[in-house]
Design an enzyme around this catalytic site. Sequence first.
Site: not given
Ligand code: THU
Length: 158
Positions: A62, A64, A73, A75, A107, A110
């Site tokens: 991930n 940010e 995210c 994935e 999520c 994704c």
């Molecule tokens: N996140 C992912 O990378 N994948 C997911 O399926 C759920 C959430 C990340 C997004 C964000 O950077 C952090 O987790 C908190 O939500």
Amino acid sequence: MKKKEIKSEFTEYDSVAELSSAEQKLISEAEQAAANAYAPYSEFKVGAAVLLENGKIICGSNQENSSYPVGMCAERVALFAASANNPGIRVTHLVITSSSQNPAAPCGACRQVIAEYETLHNHSISILLKSSTTGKIISANGVKNFLPLMFTRKDLSR
Ligand code: THU
């Protein structure tokens, strides 16, 4: 009126020892990728590993941003990189690892992206989720187990 039910099917594992060596390798790649997450805001690091039918493994973590919604995210980072660099090559497996107590599921956004590549290649993707904290693993064959009544390109035909 007709009531209908949609079932989700999962398999739970207590440890990686119950998985194939190919799956274990993917988990290890995803866990290494999680270490590269750029998550200064949530401090929640996620790693993803995608296996293509040609044997290539593409990883993501991930990423940010100070403008929170702009982040991505793990994935989707992995799936988009896989498709961008290997167009037309089918994804067979997707592994997602995080430090949450229970294996964190993808999520909604994704799930929609996974659905896109499954539909494109007319083939379900084997999805493995692992908690690197407890070691618990969940697997499901196909995004349909996470996204019932999904919207796909087939729905665009009028
Ligand atoms: N996140 C992912 O990378 N994948 C997911 O399926 C759920 C959430 C990340 C997004 C964000 O950077 C952090 O987790 C908190 O939500």
